[in-house]
Design a protein around this motif. Structure first.
Motif, short mmCIF file in Angstrom:
data_model
loop_
_atom_site.label_atom_id
_atom_site.label_comp_id
_atom_site.label_asym_id
_atom_site.label_seq_id
_atom_site.Cartn_x
_atom_site.Cartn_y
_atom_site.Cartn_z
N MET A 1 33.70 105.69 122.09
CA MET A 1 32.59 106.46 122.60
C MET A 1 32.50 106.32 124.12
O MET A 1 32.29 107.29 124.82
CB MET A 1 31.31 105.98 121.91
CG MET A 1 30.09 106.67 122.34
SD MET A 1 30.06 108.35 121.69
CE MET A 1 28.41 108.78 122.04
N ARG A 2 32.67 105.09 124.60
CA ARG A 2 32.59 104.84 126.03
C ARG A 2 33.71 105.58 126.77
O ARG A 2 33.50 106.10 127.86
CB ARG A 2 32.67 103.34 126.29
CG ARG A 2 32.74 102.99 127.75
CD ARG A 2 31.61 102.08 128.14
NE ARG A 2 31.79 101.63 129.50
CZ ARG A 2 31.02 102.03 130.49
NH1 ARG A 2 30.04 102.86 130.26
NH2 ARG A 2 31.22 101.58 131.71
N LYS A 3 34.91 105.63 126.17
CA LYS A 3 36.04 106.33 126.80
C LYS A 3 35.76 107.83 126.90
O LYS A 3 36.13 108.46 127.88
CB LYS A 3 37.32 106.07 126.01
CG LYS A 3 37.85 104.67 126.14
CD LYS A 3 39.12 104.49 125.36
CE LYS A 3 39.60 103.06 125.46
NZ LYS A 3 40.82 102.84 124.69
N ASN A 4 35.13 108.39 125.87
CA ASN A 4 34.79 109.82 125.89
C ASN A 4 33.80 110.13 127.01
O ASN A 4 33.95 111.12 127.72
CB ASN A 4 34.22 110.27 124.55
CG ASN A 4 35.24 110.25 123.45
OD1 ASN A 4 36.44 110.26 123.70
ND2 ASN A 4 34.78 110.22 122.22
N ILE A 5 32.79 109.29 127.15
CA ILE A 5 31.79 109.50 128.20
C ILE A 5 32.44 109.34 129.57
O ILE A 5 32.17 110.14 130.49
CB ILE A 5 30.61 108.52 128.02
CG1 ILE A 5 29.85 108.88 126.73
CG2 ILE A 5 29.68 108.56 129.23
CD1 ILE A 5 28.79 107.90 126.33
N ALA A 7 35.56 109.92 130.33
CA ALA A 7 36.41 111.08 130.55
C ALA A 7 35.59 112.29 130.97
O ALA A 7 36.00 113.05 131.87
CB ALA A 7 37.20 111.41 129.28
N ILE A 8 34.43 112.48 130.37
CA ILE A 8 33.56 113.61 130.74
C ILE A 8 33.07 113.45 132.17
O ILE A 8 33.11 114.38 132.97
CB ILE A 8 32.37 113.71 129.76
CG1 ILE A 8 32.87 114.17 128.39
CG2 ILE A 8 31.32 114.67 130.29
CD1 ILE A 8 31.83 114.07 127.29
N ASN A 11 35.68 114.20 134.83
CA ASN A 11 36.04 115.61 134.98
C ASN A 11 34.94 116.46 135.63
O ASN A 11 35.13 117.65 135.81
CB ASN A 11 36.43 116.22 133.63
CG ASN A 11 37.77 115.74 133.16
OD1 ASN A 11 38.67 115.52 133.97
ND2 ASN A 11 37.92 115.54 131.87
N LEU A 12 33.80 115.86 135.96
CA LEU A 12 32.74 116.62 136.61
C LEU A 12 33.10 116.90 138.06
O LEU A 12 33.75 116.11 138.72
CB LEU A 12 31.41 115.85 136.54
CG LEU A 12 30.81 115.67 135.16
CD1 LEU A 12 29.54 114.82 135.25
CD2 LEU A 12 30.51 116.99 134.50
N ILE A 13 32.65 118.07 138.55
CA ILE A 13 32.88 118.44 139.94
C ILE A 13 31.54 118.43 140.68
O ILE A 13 30.49 118.28 140.06
CB ILE A 13 33.57 119.83 140.03
CG1 ILE A 13 32.74 120.90 139.34
CG2 ILE A 13 34.97 119.77 139.45
CD1 ILE A 13 33.30 122.30 139.46
#
Length: 170
Positions: A1-5, A7-8, A11-13
């Motif tokens: 779960m922490r890895k998914n957050i 990664a998101i 990827n934010l700009i």
């Protein structure tokens, strides 16, 4: 779960952070306005309800629409062919960068759907594809078109099918 957050967030700009901050500031302003107008209960409840709706829907819908605008692309299916001796479909297509920025990566997703003569049933069948496959294409300049070839495998469906393409770029 922490890895998914993580990664998101990675990827934010910058525009995403500006959007999120704007939504939060608008929420705070509307909440303050709701507190100031607490004497008029119906108006205050409406403003507070709108504030919470903006807080819940604003970031998600804003993110989706902003990325559609910033990272416009067009994916076209040129040819698809089911292979006879292997359980696979060869998909050839092209992707065009229609935005004002260069893409450093585009993930192209090919999806195979069952096809029937019934138009409404086809719409429902698109919700449950037979097989999904994806590739990543690097470095697409502004107004540049790149051709690609990919495989959808394993594909053992023997009846009529349809292939759809979509892309998400950064």
């Amino acid at each position: 779960m922490r890895k998914n957050i993580d990664a998101i967030i990675d990827n934010l700009i910058v525009q995403d952070y500006i959007l999120f901050a704007s939504v939060f500031i608008l929420f705070i302003v509307l909440m303050i306005l709701g507190v100031i107008l607490r004497a008029k209960k119906n108006v205050s409840r409406l403003i507070v309800s709108i504030a919470f709706l903006i807080l819940l829907l604003g970031p998600t819908l804003g993110y989706i629409e902003m990325h559609k605008f910033l990272f416009k692309n067009h994916v076209e299916l040129l040819r698809e062919q089911k292979l006879e001796f292997t359980k696979a479909i060869v998909v050839e297509g092209k992707i065009t960068n229609g935005s004002e920025v260069d893409f450093y990566a585009c993930k192209i997703i090919a999806t195979a759907y069952r096809k029937t003569p019934n138009e409404y049933k086809n719409y429902i069948l698109r919700l449950k594809p037979i097989q999904i496959s994806s590739i990543v294409i690097q470095d697409i300049q502004k107004n540049q078109t790149k051709e690609f070839k990919m495989f959808i495998e394993p594909f053992s469906y023997s009846n009529e099918y349809e292939v759809g393409l979509e892309a998400s770029c950064k």
